[in-house]
Design an enzyme around this catalytic site. Structure first.
Site, PDB file in Angstrom:
ATOM      1  N   LYS A  76      -8.797   4.189  -3.216  1.00 21.19           N
ATOM      2  CA  LYS A  76      -9.432   3.689  -2.000  1.00 21.19           C
ATOM      3  C   LYS A  76     -10.731   4.427  -1.728  1.00 21.19           C
ATOM      4  O   LYS A  76     -10.780   5.667  -1.708  1.00 21.19           O
ATOM      5  CB  LYS A  76      -8.475   3.825  -0.812  1.00 21.19           C
ATOM      6  CG  LYS A  76      -8.955   3.133   0.456  1.00 21.19           C
ATOM      7  CD  LYS A  76      -7.915   3.218   1.561  1.00 21.19           C
ATOM      8  CE  LYS A  76      -8.379   2.470   2.800  1.00 21.19           C
ATOM      9  NZ  LYS A  76      -7.402   2.588   3.923  1.00 21.19           N
ATOM     10  N   CYS A 132      -6.321  -2.328   2.030  1.00 20.36           N
ATOM     11  CA  CYS A 132      -6.394  -2.266   3.484  1.00 20.36           C
ATOM     12  C   CYS A 132      -7.817  -2.527   3.990  1.00 20.36           C
ATOM     13  O   CYS A 132      -8.394  -3.569   3.712  1.00 20.36           O
ATOM     14  CB  CYS A 132      -5.845  -0.909   3.929  1.00 20.36           C
ATOM     15  SG  CYS A 132      -5.260  -0.817   5.632  1.00 20.36           S
ATOM     16  N   GLU A 184       0.824  -1.211   0.000  1.00 21.02           N
ATOM     17  CA  GLU A 184       0.000   0.000   0.000  1.00 21.02           C
ATOM     18  C   GLU A 184       0.858   1.261   0.000  1.00 21.02           C
ATOM     19  O   GLU A 184       1.796   1.391   0.788  1.00 21.02           O
ATOM     20  CB  GLU A 184      -0.916  -0.008   1.233  1.00 21.02           C
ATOM     21  CG  GLU A 184      -1.820   1.199   1.358  1.00 21.02           C
ATOM     22  CD  GLU A 184      -2.726   1.118   2.575  1.00 21.02           C
ATOM     23  OE1 GLU A 184      -3.488   2.087   2.795  1.00 21.02           O
ATOM     24  OE2 GLU A 184      -2.690   0.112   3.308  1.00 21.02           O
TER      25      GLU A 184
END
Length: 324
Positions: A132, A166, A44
């Site tokens: 995201k 995540c 990430e």
């Protein structure tokens, strides 16, 4: 049916230094390709590093803090933009090596930063982004929200390649949407892969009947400070905020934990903690297909007569003009 080999690059970037991190990424890509990797995965926001001060520096969340504001500026100055020379360098490496590559990056659009996954395909020209959907907790101090227009997957010789970032792995509807895209290989990007992150990654593999590459980085406080100093900027407030993180130079802020997981939830490559290097494994695609006999959450186990999900895949800008 051929089997792909996945390599996760469990390394530290040159923290905050985009140009240097791109050069380091290319070196690791070459190393992975030499080891016969078909798909190369970075953690990430590896370009140019997860904003660790959000989690570890006292005062990082204080209103109008000069160190936090300066670090945001430095991060913005070292973030990628679609079509830039940094991404072109990575694309050229994919073309030359003949590999697929998945990179976590800070992406800048205007003056807003996004936590993005970039999918590179050999010969494709440009990477495909996923931004995201929901920054987690203190991450909202750095990143904006993505939208459904980048809930992306790409085609590979081994089937559909996709991923989430995540805590998106704890969004049930995001998982359902990605399962509906028929992922054969899923990339789970984390800053580091802690125990609960492994629970989420293994659950995703079992639920989606796909292989999962759970990618995390190893980075020390010395790596953080060295990366900052490599920028050669006069920013004492930012340096002080980074230095306020507890521990000495050898303290590992992120400890890796990368692993590769099969469609039955078992490990193809066991988690690796505390050391850098490549985490590699080969996915048995025939065995993976066999697992769908008992469970296919977007097929014979889906009950569309009971459940329905609508996904908005339109880009959602704040302002539109008549010609748009």
């Amino acid at each position: 049916m051929t089997n792909p080999t996945i390599a996760i690059v469990q390394e530290a970037p040159v923290f905050l230094n985009l140009s240097a991190s791109v050069e380091k990424a290319i070196t690791h890509m070459e190393e992975a390709a030499k080891a016969s990797a078909n798909i190369i995965v970075f953690p990430e926001t590896w370009l140019p590093g997860y904003p660790v001060w959000l989690d570890f520096a006292p005062g990082a969340g204080l209103w109008d803090d000069p160190g936090a504001k300066t670090l945001f500026r430095l991060l913005a100055e070292n973030s990628v933009q679609l079509g830039d020379d940094h991404l072109a360098r990575l694309q050229e490496s994919c073309d030359r090596l003949g590999t697929y590559m998945v990179m976590g990056a800070h992406e800048r659009i205007g003056n807003t930063l996004y936590n993005s996954t970039l999918y590179f395909m050999p010969g494709a020209g440009n990477p495909v982004p996923h931004r995201k959907l929901m920054p987690t907790y203190t991450e909202k101090l750095v990143w904006g929200w993505g939208d459904g227009s980048t809930l992306a997957t790409v085609d590979t010789p081994w089937g559909t390649l996709g991923g989430l970032i995540c805590w998106e792995h704890w969004m049930p509807l995001a998982r359902a949407a990605m399962h509906a895209k028929g992922e054969a290989i899923h990339i789970a990007q984390w800053p580091m892969v802690k125990e609960m992150n492994h629970v989420a990654s293994r659950h995703y593999a079992f639920e989606g009947r796909c292989a999962v590459a759970a990618a995390g980085a190893v980075i020390t406080k010395a790596d953080v400070m060295a990366g900052f100093h490599s920028l050669a900027v006069n920013a004492p407030e930012a340096e002080s905020l980074l230095a306020s993180m507890p521990g000495d130079d050898d303290t590992q802020i992120h400890t890796g934990g990368s692993a590769i997981i099969a469609a039955d939830g078992s490990y193809i490559a066991d988690p690796v903690y505390g050391r850098t290097g490549l985490v590699m494994g080969e996915v048995d695609m025939a065995k993976q297909l066999e697992e769908c006999q008992a469970l296919d959450t977007d097929g014979h186990y889906s009950r569309p007569d009971v459940f329905e999900l609508k996904v908005n895949t339109r880009a959602m800008p704040g302002v539109t003009f008549g010609e748009d």
